[in-house]
Motif scaffolding. Structure first.
Motif, PDB file in Angstrom:
ATOM      1  N   MET B   1     -16.264  -1.803   5.316  1.00 31.41           N
ATOM      2  CA  MET B   1     -15.452  -0.699   5.276  1.00 31.41           C
ATOM      3  C   MET B   1     -14.211  -0.831   4.418  1.00 31.41           C
ATOM      4  SD  MET B   1     -15.067   1.495   8.802  1.00 31.41           S
ATOM      5  CE  MET B   1     -14.065   0.662   9.602  1.00 31.41           C
ATOM      6  N   GLY B   2     -13.826   0.237   3.713  1.00 36.37           N
ATOM      7  CA  GLY B   2     -12.605   0.018   2.829  1.00 36.37           C
ATOM      8  C   GLY B   2     -11.337   0.374   3.674  1.00 36.37           C
ATOM      9  N   ASP B   3     -10.281  -0.104   3.287  1.00 40.04           N
ATOM     10  CA  ASP B   3      -9.050   0.404   3.546  1.00 40.04           C
ATOM     11  C   ASP B   3      -8.781   1.813   4.492  1.00 40.04           C
ATOM     12  OD1 ASP B   3      -8.240  -2.395   3.770  1.00 40.04           O
ATOM     13  OD2 ASP B   3      -6.720  -2.133   2.411  1.00 40.04           O
ATOM     14  N   ASP B   4      -9.273   2.525   2.993  1.00 43.93           N
ATOM     15  CA  ASP B   4      -9.046   4.142   3.499  1.00 43.93           C
ATOM     16  C   ASP B   4      -9.672   4.522   4.892  1.00 43.93           C
ATOM     17  OD1 ASP B   4      -6.947   4.035   1.492  1.00 43.93           O
ATOM     18  OD2 ASP B   4      -8.637   5.609   0.249  1.00 43.93           O
ATOM     19  N   GLN B   8      -8.138   5.796   8.352  1.00 43.06           N
ATOM     20  CA  GLN B   8      -8.458   7.009   9.040  1.00 43.06           C
ATOM     21  C   GLN B   8      -9.009   6.780  10.692  1.00 43.06           C
ATOM     22  OE1 GLN B   8      -8.154   9.859   8.193  1.00 43.06           O
ATOM     23  NE2 GLN B   8      -7.128   9.412   6.523  1.00 43.06           N
ATOM     24  N   ASP B   9      -9.956   5.737  10.682  1.00 43.41           N
ATOM     25  CA  ASP B   9     -10.046   5.297  12.162  1.00 43.41           C
ATOM     26  C   ASP B   9      -8.982   5.074  12.944  1.00 43.41           C
ATOM     27  OD1 ASP B   9     -12.781   5.406  11.343  1.00 43.41           O
ATOM     28  OD2 ASP B   9     -13.329   3.279  11.109  1.00 43.41           O
ATOM     29  N   ILE B  10      -8.143   4.317  12.286  1.00 44.11           N
ATOM     30  CA  ILE B  10      -6.776   4.029  13.230  1.00 44.11           C
ATOM     31  C   ILE B  10      -6.284   5.267  13.685  1.00 44.11           C
ATOM     32  CG2 ILE B  10      -4.591   2.794  13.149  1.00 44.11           C
ATOM     33  CD1 ILE B  10      -5.755   0.721  11.357  1.00 44.11           C
ATOM     34  N   LEU B  11      -5.982   6.226  12.639  1.00 41.79           N
ATOM     35  CA  LEU B  11      -5.352   7.318  12.927  1.00 41.79           C
ATOM     36  C   LEU B  11      -5.969   8.305  14.073  1.00 41.79           C
ATOM     37  CD1 LEU B  11      -4.128   8.530   9.206  1.00 41.79           C
ATOM     38  CD2 LEU B  11      -2.961   7.359  11.024  1.00 41.79           C
ATOM     39  N   TRP B 142      -4.575  -0.217  15.276  1.00 37.88           N
ATOM     40  CA  TRP B 142      -5.130  -1.395  14.154  1.00 37.88           C
ATOM     41  C   TRP B 142      -5.993  -2.539  14.956  1.00 37.88           C
ATOM     42  CZ3 TRP B 142      -3.316  -1.973   9.094  1.00 37.88           C
ATOM     43  CH2 TRP B 142      -3.796  -3.195   8.410  1.00 37.88           C
ATOM     44  N   LYS B 143      -5.873  -3.092  16.155  1.00 38.15           N
ATOM     45  CA  LYS B 143      -6.363  -4.281  16.808  1.00 38.15           C
ATOM     46  C   LYS B 143      -7.575  -3.456  17.150  1.00 38.15           C
ATOM     47  CE  LYS B 143      -6.921  -7.921  19.383  1.00 38.15           C
ATOM     48  NZ  LYS B 143      -6.411  -8.108  20.679  1.00 38.15           N
ATOM     49  N   ALA B 144      -7.545  -2.207  17.589  1.00 42.04           N
ATOM     50  CA  ALA B 144      -8.845  -1.617  18.165  1.00 42.04           C
ATOM     51  C   ALA B 144      -9.941  -1.451  17.021  1.00 42.04           C
ATOM     52  CB  ALA B 144      -8.504  -0.323  18.854  1.00 42.04           C
ATOM     53  N   VAL B 145      -9.402  -1.038  15.992  1.00 42.19           N
ATOM     54  CA  VAL B 145     -10.237  -0.895  14.735  1.00 42.19           C
ATOM     55  C   VAL B 145     -10.678  -2.020  13.886  1.00 42.19           C
ATOM     56  CG1 VAL B 145     -10.167   0.411  12.476  1.00 42.19           C
ATOM     57  CG2 VAL B 145      -9.253   1.624  14.420  1.00 42.19           C
ATOM     58  N   LEU B 149      -5.073  -8.248  15.198  1.00 40.36           N
ATOM     59  CA  LEU B 149      -3.701  -7.653  14.891  1.00 40.36           C
ATOM     60  C   LEU B 149      -3.523  -7.607  13.488  1.00 40.36           C
ATOM     61  CD1 LEU B 149      -1.536  -9.107  17.651  1.00 40.36           C
ATOM     62  CD2 LEU B 149      -2.181  -6.603  17.304  1.00 40.36           C
ATOM     63  N   PRO B 150      -2.550  -6.966  12.823  1.00 36.24           N
ATOM     64  CA  PRO B 150      -2.296  -7.148  11.221  1.00 36.24           C
ATOM     65  C   PRO B 150      -1.684  -8.703  11.287  1.00 36.24           C
ATOM     66  CG  PRO B 150      -1.269  -5.122  12.189  1.00 36.24           C
ATOM     67  CD  PRO B 150      -1.810  -5.950  13.256  1.00 36.24           C
TER      68      PRO B 150
END
Lengths: 461, 461
Positions: B1-4, B8-11, B142-145, B149-150
């Motif tokens: 899965m790409g960053d974009d 979207q998943d995080i949002l 972020w963690k959920a997706v 963590l970052p």
């Protein structure tokens, strides 16, 4: 018996009665007539009654007048064909705090030997019970020698001088007819600094003015608004700074209208005083007169008007630092007036001056405090010359016409309400510590003060 | 899965978890962590512990550090190969007085509908608990997706920001190695007045200086001495008034050394803000910018240094009038600095300036208050451009580089002690009533704030 012989008898009588006179003063000083303290209202009245009793025994017709405040004592001698004179003094005294700085209780008077001579030490010894008793003792001696009081005397003793004289002007208005004399004689001033006798012939007037500069409707953060929003302290500082030019002159348009240079006679007297400004300023930790360029120190103090900032406040001035850009700043300013300066014109010129410094969004409001014109006595009235000569004879040195930098409101009130000039003669010394702990009055001031009045009365009859 | 796609998943995750996130914030806001009030010391620690627990559950390695004051909470994510970022927020809050001006208890948070949208109302909702939780919620999503963590995050949460940060600088010094990152990210500022997102890239510095002018060794009577003796209020007014010329420029020699005109890129951004100075000033009862001639209002506030008088006192400023010629006058003055102005040089120039106004017998003494240089961030660091673009995408309008007229001490401390620039991004609104009764934070600020951090993190990874 001629006047001269009678004067000698009066002087001898005074000398022989000195100790008895001091005892009378001590009894008077025991009454704690502090006019500002309501707890002492009964004592103030007791002092009025003590005076009234003494004057009645002397043969005066005495009235103790109730006022909304403390009593006024008036007294009259028998009518005659002499020039009428109104003698003024005040029988109330200053508070005594801080009490622990007194060497002995302030209302337990003592006659003390000091290296500078005998003194009477008590609150009120100099201001003004000791002073007013100098003329009372002179009347007493006169009566003893002549058999009658000097004619055409009116006496006025106030009990509120140390608390702002709230009842005085209404009382003068209500009793104008009874009190009007050809000249007022006020015994509440001092000799010159070097001890020579003096008649104060001019007093500066006063205009008090408060100015408030408002800007934002709340205090602002100086980080967020600094540089963008008007700072009322800066506006006020700029307006006040511009009140004087670099020669020390007040810049208000028309300010010097009515100011006059000193008459030659007074200039000579003042010159002869040998006033040492460095010594005078040295007593308060200063050394150098800073005033109008080209004026002598005595001129600066007595014959030149000035502008002074008496108080200023704005923003945060406590401990630490607050980066506040304040909503408001305020100052109290007073102008000392001389000659015929118009106090209301000065007030208006100041207000116009401040308004010229207002940027957008700043508003000035003004609160008027008291205004009184300068008092300049007419020394061509022969009474001045006669009194001056009499003082010179008593003290063995020429008396001087002097000025005063402050105002003595009673002199202005006598002029304004009763149309009388005032001759201000007193015998206090600079070191009498009036209003302070350990107040004293020199026995010499008391004794030679009474003798001086005997001479002046004789000269003026 | 790409960053974009992951973004979207995080949002989406953030949107779906908004109510749960608000509930977390409400729990955090219930803790009355007033740092200035010793009675609340336990509450301040409870807030630190609450944060530590939440961050540990997210997978951070958390330490609650004792200090002489309130605790510091630090947290780290796992090391990786990303650029290290230090996120800063503070978990203490302002006192709540006057309590009677609150519509409801300040620590009983409520989510309210208002005509301007939903708001979270409680002390600390905007300053700074709501703000700091925006980045915590972004890390949570972020963690959920991502499942982790970052990487390379350092978090620092302070409990003394509202009480002067006494422990901060010693703490930064003692923990410099662990805390140093390539960039600090501070979430304690706001959006621009019109609601558009903003990055604060420059802060004015500050020099605080107190000046005391002494003259006589006691207060003098302005009648006796007025015109002869130096008046320290007048001396002070003249020195302060001369700090600015008639163009609003500060007159101190060398004052503008290091001041730079705005870079074209920033000038364009500031121009585009359409800042309405009249409206801005109108909120505090003013209407017209009065600052340096030829400068825009935003330049006056953000990019031009200034001198402000923060407080002044001297003589008698209470009710009524006292004819005092005071012995002393004092003022507190501050200079806001820009560019590379040298705070100590400004201090010295001010002291020299005051001394030039001293007449004979007047002495000036100075008390130094804090000094901090201006903070000017290096916006050529790509992180700024990336964050700006990310903000623009989230808010649907260009983000702006803005300045701030006040200083934010933490940014200076990070620079000075850790050598880090700071990127100041926050989502508060001008009407959030921080430090005042009925503080609020828009739910939009909270929701889109968290989404903004998700975008920025993605852009910077």
């Amino acid at each position: 018996m001629g006047d001269d012989a009678r004067l000698q008898d009066i002087l001898t009588h005074l000398d022989q009665g000195l100790e008895a006179g001091l005892e009378r003063l001590v009894r008077f000083l025991r009454i704690p007539s502090i006019s500002t303290d309501p707890a002492h209202a009964g004592d103030v009245r007791a002092a009025a009654d003590w005076l009234a009793t003494d004057l009645r025994e002397l043969g005066f017709e005495v009235t103790v007048h109730d006022t909304p405040g403390h009593p006024m004592v008036t007294a009259r001698s028998q009518p005659g064909r002499a020039r009428s004179l109104l003698f003024y003094g005040h029988y109330d005294v200053q508070p005594v705090d801080p009490l622990d700085l007194w060497d002995r209780p302030p209302f337990d008077p003592i006659i003390e030997e000091t290296p500078q001579g005998r003194v009477i030490r008590a609150r009120g010894a100099s201001d003004d019970k000791g002073q007013l008793m100098t003329f009372v003792e002179a009347f007493r001696a006169w009566k003893a020698v002549h058999g009658t009081l000097p004619s055409d005397l009116i006496l006025l003793f106030e009990g509120e001088e140390e608390s702002g004289s709230p009842s005085l002007r209404p009382f003068l208005c209500a009793h104008a007819e009874e009190l009007r004399a050809s000249l007022a004689v006020i015994c509440d001033t001092g000799r010159h600094a070097d001890g020579r006798p003096a008649i104060t012939t001019q007093l500066r007037g006063l205009v008090g003015q408060e100015v408030v500069i408002d800007a934002a409707d709340r205090d602002l953060h100086s980080g967020s608004f600094g540089g963008l929003a008007a700072n009322p302290i800066m506006v006020l500082a700029q307006a006040l700074a511009a009140l004087k030019d670099d020669q020390g002159r007040v810049t208000l348009p028309g300010f010097y209208d009515g100011v006059e240079d000193l008459a030659p006679e007074l200039a000579r007297d003042w010159q002869a005083l040998g006033f040492d400004a460095t010594e005078f300023l040295g007593r308060v930790g200063l050394s150098t007169p800073i005033g109008e360029a080209g004026r002598t120190p005595l001129e600066m103090m007595w014959n030149r008007p000035t502008a002074e900032i008496n108080g200023i406040a704005g923003g945060y001035a406590g401990d630490g630092f607050k980066t506040v850009l304040p909503a408001q700043a305020r100052a109290k300013v007073s102008f000392r007036l001389t000659g015929t300066q118009d106090s209301e014109a000065v007030r208006a010129a100041f207000q116009d001056h401040v308004r010229r410094f207002l940027p957008a969004d700043c508003r000035a409001s003004f609160h008027d405090h008291g205004a009184s014109p300068a008092s300049v006595m007419d020394i061509s009235d022969p009474a001045f010359g006669l009194a001056k000569e009499a003082l010179g004879q008593e003290w063995g040195q020429d008396a001087a016409y002097i000025g005063a930098g402050g105002s003595i409101p009673i002199a202005g009130d006598f002029k304004q309400i009763l149309g009388m000039d005032s001759m201000l003669i007193g015998f206090a010394r600079d070191d009498d510590r009036i209003h302070s702990p350990n107040e004293k009055y020199d026995v010499e001031s008391y004794a030679k003060g009474a003798r001086s009045w005997a001479r002046i009365l004789t000269a003026l009859r």
